[in-house]
Enzyme design. Structure first.
Site, short mmCIF file in Angstrom:
data_model
loop_
_atom_site.label_atom_id
_atom_site.label_comp_id
_atom_site.label_asym_id
_atom_site.label_seq_id
_atom_site.Cartn_x
_atom_site.Cartn_y
_atom_site.Cartn_z
N LYS A 255 0.88 -1.17 0.00
CA LYS A 255 0.00 0.00 0.00
C LYS A 255 0.92 1.22 0.00
O LYS A 255 1.58 1.50 1.00
CB LYS A 255 -0.91 0.02 1.23
CG LYS A 255 -1.85 1.21 1.24
CD LYS A 255 -2.54 1.40 2.58
CE LYS A 255 -3.29 2.72 2.57
NZ LYS A 255 -3.63 3.19 3.93
N GLY B 215 -8.28 9.88 8.74
CA GLY B 215 -8.65 10.06 10.13
C GLY B 215 -9.69 11.12 10.41
O GLY B 215 -10.05 11.34 11.57
N ALA C 192 -9.57 5.73 3.36
CA ALA C 192 -9.41 6.88 4.27
C ALA C 192 -10.59 7.84 4.26
O ALA C 192 -11.26 8.04 3.25
CB ALA C 192 -8.15 7.67 3.96
N GLY C 193 -10.81 8.39 5.44
CA GLY C 193 -11.78 9.47 5.60
C GLY C 193 -13.17 9.04 6.02
O GLY C 193 -14.01 9.90 6.31
N ASN D 287 -9.43 2.38 9.02
CA ASN D 287 -8.77 2.03 10.28
C ASN D 287 -9.35 2.83 11.45
O ASN D 287 -9.97 2.30 12.37
CB ASN D 287 -7.27 2.29 10.15
CG ASN D 287 -6.46 1.79 11.32
OD1 ASN D 287 -5.28 1.53 11.20
ND2 ASN D 287 -7.04 1.64 12.50
#
Length: 266
Positions: free
Chosen positions: A97, A158, A185-186, A207
């Site tokens: 990644k 995040g 993400a996001g 995550n």
């Protein structure tokens, strides 16, 4: 329903990160609850100088998932390529990644360095999963460079803001129909994952939304179910929106209770 990612047959479209959990035990249980079969791992987390690195790795290995190492924290193509090669040796995988950041404030990818590193790593035999913005031209350049997978952000890492630009993401899907597209993400809520999957994206990687939830295990389940629901909605075919109302029952003809009344001669 199964699908293929970089040559591997998977049943889950949920890719999950392994950072920020309250404890390794909770991380392990949350990942199990997510049903994910691919886990992203930072090489830096495996540094011998990091306390608990070996214990963390043992928890990861016990999950028997595919490992997707990342180059988190790299700000140049040279650093990212170096980190990717170290990850290949440590994790024994050619998957990477690729993160090459260009801005410390919002962790936005550097498109120029990302493309440079992508070309170099593909030449070295890596299967590159590039973390990118939702920019169409960048995505096309990554595909031209040999990427089979592109991972545009929904929002900065995040933030939990969801899909900031659905139009751009919808455009990516339409213009790159043969490329595996994964939102990375996001995302903050399971409904964000549903929206991404309804747009036709192939998977979701996240995550923070799980790891920092009040109950990471329950949130992992919620995202798992949301991803399945969104994909089912996409495959079933969502109806087109209309400006005017359309009755869901016929208005032509006589209602059945009137028909009964006429037959009785009432």
């Amino acid at each position: 329903m199964s699908w293929q990612l970089a040559g591997e047959v998977l049943s889950s479209r949920f890719l999950v990160g392994s950072s920020l959990y309250p404890s390794p035990h909770i991380m392990q249980r949350a990942i199990q609850a997510s049903g994910a079969q691919v886990i992203t791992v930072s090489l830096r987390r495996q540094s011998p100088s990091q306390k608990g690195g070996e214990s963390f790795w043992q928890h990861i290995k016990s999950l028997n998932c595919h490992i997707l190492p990342n180059t988190a924290g790299c700000y140049s193509a040279k650093d990212a390529v170096h980190t990717a090669n170290m990850a290949r040796e440590v994790f024994n995988t050619h998957w990477i990644k690729l993160e090459v950041l260009g801005d410390e404030y919002n962790l936005q990818p550097d498109p120029f360095a990302l493309l440079e590193a992508t070309k170099e790593l593909i030449a070295q035999g890596f299967e590159v999963f590039p973390y990118a913005t939702d920019d169409l031209v960048l995505a096309e350049r990554l595909v031209d460079a040999g990427c089979n997978i592109v991972m545009p952000w929904g929002a900065p890492i995040g933030t939990g803001r969801g899909l900031m630009n659905p139009y751009a993401l919808k455009t990516l899907r339409a213009r790159l129909p043969d490329t595996t597209l994964i939102i990375d993400a996001g995302l903050g809520a399971p409904s964000h994952a549903v929206q991404a999957m309804e747009l036709g994206f192939d998977g979701v990687l996240l995550n923070t939304a799980v790891a920092e939830a009040q109950n990471p295990i329950l949130m992992a389940q919620a995202f798992r179910d949301g991803i399945v629901a969104g994909r089912s909605g996409f495959e079933a075919g969502v109806i087109q929106q209309r400006d005017l109302a359309k009755p869901s029952t016929p208005v032509i003809g006589t209602p059945f209770w009137h028909q009964d009344k006429n037959e009785r001669g009432g």
